[in-house]
Design a protein around this motif. Structure first.
Motif, mmCIF file in Angstrom:
data_model
loop_
_atom_site.group_PDB
_atom_site.id
_atom_site.type_symbol
_atom_site.label_atom_id
_atom_site.label_comp_id
_atom_site.label_asym_id
_atom_site.label_seq_id
_atom_site.Cartn_x
_atom_site.Cartn_y
_atom_site.Cartn_z
ATOM 1 N N ALA A 556 0.836 -1.194 0.000
ATOM 2 C CA ALA A 556 0.000 0.000 0.000
ATOM 3 C C ALA A 556 0.875 1.250 0.000
ATOM 4 O O ALA A 556 0.629 2.214 -0.719
ATOM 5 C CB ALA A 556 -0.882 0.000 1.235
ATOM 6 N N PHE A 557 1.931 1.186 0.794
ATOM 7 C CA PHE A 557 2.811 2.348 0.928
ATOM 8 C C PHE A 557 3.514 2.657 -0.394
ATOM 9 O O PHE A 557 3.587 3.806 -0.835
ATOM 10 C CB PHE A 557 3.810 2.093 2.053
ATOM 11 N N GLU A 558 3.972 1.592 -1.061
ATOM 12 C CA GLU A 558 4.647 1.797 -2.352
ATOM 13 C C GLU A 558 3.705 2.497 -3.339
ATOM 14 O O GLU A 558 4.059 3.492 -3.953
ATOM 15 C CB GLU A 558 5.079 0.447 -2.954
ATOM 16 N N VAL A 559 2.504 1.943 -3.450
ATOM 17 C CA VAL A 559 1.545 2.508 -4.406
ATOM 18 C C VAL A 559 1.247 3.959 -4.037
ATOM 19 O O VAL A 559 1.203 4.847 -4.884
ATOM 20 C CB VAL A 559 0.243 1.687 -4.416
ATOM 21 N N PHE A 560 1.067 4.202 -2.721
ATOM 22 C CA PHE A 560 0.773 5.553 -2.255
ATOM 23 C C PHE A 560 1.891 6.506 -2.664
ATOM 24 O O PHE A 560 1.661 7.587 -3.190
ATOM 25 C CB PHE A 560 0.617 5.534 -0.726
ATOM 26 N N LYS A 561 3.145 6.039 -2.443
ATOM 27 C CA LYS A 561 4.280 6.907 -2.798
ATOM 28 C C LYS A 561 4.261 7.222 -4.291
ATOM 29 O O LYS A 561 4.430 8.363 -4.703
ATOM 30 C CB LYS A 561 5.609 6.209 -2.439
ATOM 31 N N ARG A 562 3.995 6.188 -5.091
ATOM 32 C CA ARG A 562 4.088 6.364 -6.522
ATOM 33 C C ARG A 562 2.982 7.289 -7.037
ATOM 34 O O ARG A 562 3.218 8.162 -7.872
ATOM 35 C CB ARG A 562 3.978 5.010 -7.225
ATOM 36 N N ASP A 563 1.762 7.089 -6.522
ATOM 37 C CA ASP A 563 0.632 7.850 -7.069
ATOM 38 C C ASP A 563 0.508 9.238 -6.491
ATOM 39 O O ASP A 563 -0.292 10.028 -6.931
ATOM 40 C CB ASP A 563 -0.684 7.108 -6.795
ATOM 41 N N HIS A 564 1.248 9.520 -5.447
ATOM 42 C CA HIS A 564 1.100 10.817 -4.776
ATOM 43 C C HIS A 564 1.497 11.950 -5.719
ATOM 44 O O HIS A 564 2.523 11.885 -6.408
ATOM 45 C CB HIS A 564 1.955 10.854 -3.510
ATOM 46 N N ALA A 565 0.689 12.978 -5.759
ATOM 47 C CA ALA A 565 0.901 14.074 -6.714
ATOM 48 C C ALA A 565 2.289 14.692 -6.571
ATOM 49 O O ALA A 565 2.919 15.084 -7.563
ATOM 50 C CB ALA A 565 -0.152 15.143 -6.500
ATOM 51 N N ASP A 566 2.792 14.769 -5.365
ATOM 52 C CA ASP A 566 4.072 15.463 -5.154
ATOM 53 C C ASP A 566 5.276 14.542 -5.345
ATOM 54 O O ASP A 566 6.411 14.941 -5.066
ATOM 55 C CB ASP A 566 4.124 16.024 -3.726
ATOM 56 N N SER A 567 5.045 13.281 -5.813
ATOM 57 C CA SER A 567 6.172 12.334 -5.818
ATOM 58 C C SER A 567 7.362 12.860 -6.633
ATOM 59 O O SER A 567 8.515 12.695 -6.238
ATOM 60 C CB SER A 567 5.724 10.969 -6.323
ATOM 61 N N ILE A 568 7.083 13.532 -7.761
ATOM 62 C CA ILE A 568 8.190 14.027 -8.594
ATOM 63 C C ILE A 568 8.994 15.061 -7.817
ATOM 64 O O ILE A 568 10.229 14.962 -7.714
ATOM 65 C CB ILE A 568 7.651 14.667 -9.903
ATOM 66 N N THR A 569 8.283 16.002 -7.227
ATOM 67 C CA THR A 569 8.959 17.046 -6.443
ATOM 68 C C THR A 569 9.811 16.407 -5.362
ATOM 69 O O THR A 569 10.975 16.787 -5.144
ATOM 70 C CB THR A 569 7.923 17.952 -5.752
ATOM 71 N N ILE A 570 9.231 15.408 -4.695
ATOM 72 C CA ILE A 570 9.969 14.750 -3.603
ATOM 73 C C ILE A 570 11.232 14.112 -4.152
ATOM 74 O O ILE A 570 12.321 14.258 -3.583
ATOM 75 C CB ILE A 570 9.073 13.714 -2.899
ATOM 76 N N GLU A 571 11.086 13.400 -5.292
ATOM 77 C CA GLU A 571 12.264 12.778 -5.904
ATOM 78 C C GLU A 571 13.316 13.838 -6.176
ATOM 79 O O GLU A 571 14.487 13.684 -5.817
ATOM 80 C CB GLU A 571 11.877 12.071 -7.211
ATOM 81 N N ASP A 572 12.916 14.955 -6.803
ATOM 82 C CA ASP A 572 13.860 16.033 -7.117
ATOM 83 C C ASP A 572 14.557 16.498 -5.854
ATOM 84 O O ASP A 572 15.791 16.621 -5.812
ATOM 85 C CB ASP A 572 13.117 17.228 -7.748
#
Length: 581
Positions: A556-572
């Motif tokens: 669940a956590f993986e999917v949540f991380k991936r689908d979260h709108a801010d995931s790109i920003t977080i990665e950056d």
């Protein structure tokens, strides 16, 4: 004795006033032969005020009885008031009210004329009848009080104010209406004066009449412009009995019912006429409402008089109305409207109930005596005095008896605690406790242990429920994830998850099974789990449970991380931080 409840309609009588010297007779006829006597009034077409021209000529009204001009006061009392007074003496409430225009003889009928002794009206005659009857009946103890209330311009005044220095209406004490939670009306400030004999009662009546407000109107030199209610309160009880009967008899002299135009008055008298007509108008409204079958709301509260007479109209009371008619030509139309009103009143049904109540003080004394007698009787039979509670020693003895009885394997053994209800009751309660909470090595169960155990049991149940709830939540999440997986094939390729999901699914029910089997072992563990598995704390879960995160959660956590709108920003941001680090 009469039945405990009497249902009957309000009785309506008519009385025709003798003509004055200069009055022209109106045309009417009385037929007292029928089952219900009738009064027929004929309106001549040639009446000077052209407006009567198109009206029909004769009107017929039915009454319980009609008293024509020559009827004497004693006949009126015997036929109308005496039956009501008899009921009041028997414990029922009664009301007699006179209705009619000013000058139609209401006050004469209710209070009487001052010239001759034989002109006494209903009030003095009723008083002497009641005291006469009370004198004869020595089987009961009676107390009698009277009150005299005047309602003038919607204000109540106490006419029996002992100071009786009232030169003006305003000097009299003002009476107000209070209503209690049972919707009973109480009159605040209205004095109840005790009358032990007829003379005292009559003196009070005269005092009230002296205080009564009389104003001059052209229709009648001494006409009452207010409603007056003279009430006789009787309470009786037999010596030694705790039952009290209370009844009251209202004798009501209403203000004139005529319409304002005719009285030729202005200014302050007009306000008066307006108020009088208003309260009679409300009286009429209450009566109309009562005559309709399916009316739930009766507008008693609209005026002071309808509030005071609430019981008399459609309530617990035997009520009688006297319609007063002046039959001269000038007043024929007023007489017709009085008769119409009377016909409406005749439709109202009252239910009179015998007013008995228990005197609580006497009742308590009687019950205490009875209890003492029974205790003495018990002591006689058992040979020992007994208190209401079992002593500590007795309780311990009982506990031992019960325990030996329970351990005894002999099928014929019996538990004998003696003929004492308290002990028998205690034994049953004790047995029940033992059955509900089987104990280990014969330790005694005391009430506090019981309550503690009960509390811990409740807590355990609560925690079990919580755990079950969490498991269900996880299962739901997993199922949701599976659906998501079908939609997003890329997720499938990233996480080889089909097997993972199913293991998580199998795992959770089995986990809950194991745990529910050994409640004591996983008690504290569960507490920790419940605390940590609240969803907002997901990210810290691995640390909290020492890295053992359930696969369902991880997924669940993986999917949540991936689908979260801010995931790109977080990665950056992560990249940036790494570089800087």
């Amino acid at each position: 004795a009469a039945a405990a409840m009497v249902k009957e309609t309000i009785r309506v009588y008519a009385r025709v006033k003798p003509l004055g010297r200069r009055q022209q007779a109106g045309s009417y006829s009385v037929d007292n032969e029928e089952a219900l006597p009738s009064l027929e009034i004929t309106v001549p077409r040639d009446l000077g005020d052209g407006f009567i021209n198109n009206k029909r000529e004769s009107y017929k009204f039915k009454f319980q009885k009609i008293f024509d001009q020559e009827a004497k006061q004693d006949v009126i009392f015997d036929s109308i008031a005496k039956p009501v007074a008899e009921c009041v003496l028997a414990g029922y409430n009664g009301t007699i009210f006179a209705y009619g225009q000013t000058g139609s003889g209401k006050t004469f009928t209710i209070t009487g004329g001052a010239e001759r002794y034989s002109d006494r009206g209903i009030i003095p005659r009723t008083l002497s009848y009641i005291f006469d009857q009370l004198q004869k009946d020595s089987s009961k103890v009676y107390t009698t009080h009277v009150s005299y209330l005047e309602i003038y311009n919607e204000c109540g005044y106490d006419l029996l104010d002992p100071r009786h220095e009232a030169s003006r209406m305003e000097d009299l004490p003002k009476v107000t209406i209070m209503e209690d939670s049972d919707q009973n009306i109480h009159l605040k400030n209205l004095s109840l004066q005790q009358a032990t004999n007829e003379e005292e009662a009559l003196n009070l009546l005269f005092l009230g009449d002296t205080n009564r407000m009389i104003a001059e109107t052209p229709m009648n030199q001494a006409s009452s412009r207010s409603h007056c209610i003279f009430t006789i309160h009787i309470s009786s009880k037999e010596p030694g009995s705790a039952v009290i009967r209370r009844s009251k008899l209202h004798l009501v002299d209403l203000a004139g019912s005529e319409r304002v135009a005719k009285t030729g008055i202005g200014g302050h008298l007009l306000t008066e006429a307006k108020y009088i007509n208003l309260s009679l108008h409300y009286l009429e409204q209450v009566i109309i409402a009562l005559a309709e079958k399916n009316r739930s709301h009766i507008p008693y509260r609209n005026s002071m008089m309808t509030s005071v007479l609430r019981d008399s109209l459609g309530g617990n009371c035997m009520t009688t109305m006297i319609a007063m008619l002046a039959m001269d030509k000038r007043n024929i139309d007023e007489s017709i409207s009085t008769c119409r009103f009377a016909q409406r009143v005749a439709l109202i049904k009252n239910e009179a109930v015998l007013n008995e109540e228990i005197d609580p003080r006497l009742m308590i004394v009687q019950l205490k005596k009875e209890i003492q007698d029974l205790k003495d009787e018990l002591a006689l039979v058992t040979g020992k005095q007994r208190t209401s509670e079992l002593s500590q020693e007795e309780l311990l003895q009982l506990d031992e008896l019960i325990e030996t009885f329970l351990k005894d394997n002999d099928p014929d053994s019996s538990l004998d605690v003696g003929a004492d209800m308290r002990k028998i009751k205690y034994s049953f309660v004790h047995m029940k406790q033992i059955i509900n909470h089987p104990m280990t090595s014969g330790e005694k169960l005391l009430s506090q242990d019981l309550s503690e155990e009960k509390n811990s049991n409740e807590e355990l149940e609560k925690l079990k429920g919580l755990l079950q709830q969490r498991d269900n939540e996880i299962n739901i999440l997993v199922t949701m994830l599976k659906k998501e997986k079908k939609k997003a094939q890329d997720a499938l390729s990233q996480l080889n998850a089909a097997s993972v999901g199913s293991t998580a699914l199998e795992q959770s029910p089995s986990m809950s099974l194991e745990e529910s089997q050994s409640p004591s072992k996983c008690f504290s563990l569960k507490e920790a789990k419940v605390l940590t598995s609240s969803v907002p704390r997901l990210p810290f879960l691995p640390r909290a449970t020492g890295g053992k995160i359930s696969l369902g959660y991880q997924e669940a956590f993986e999917v949540f991380k991936r689908d979260h709108a801010d995931s790109i920003t977080i990665e950056d941001n992560k990249q940036l931080l790494k570089q800087r680090w």
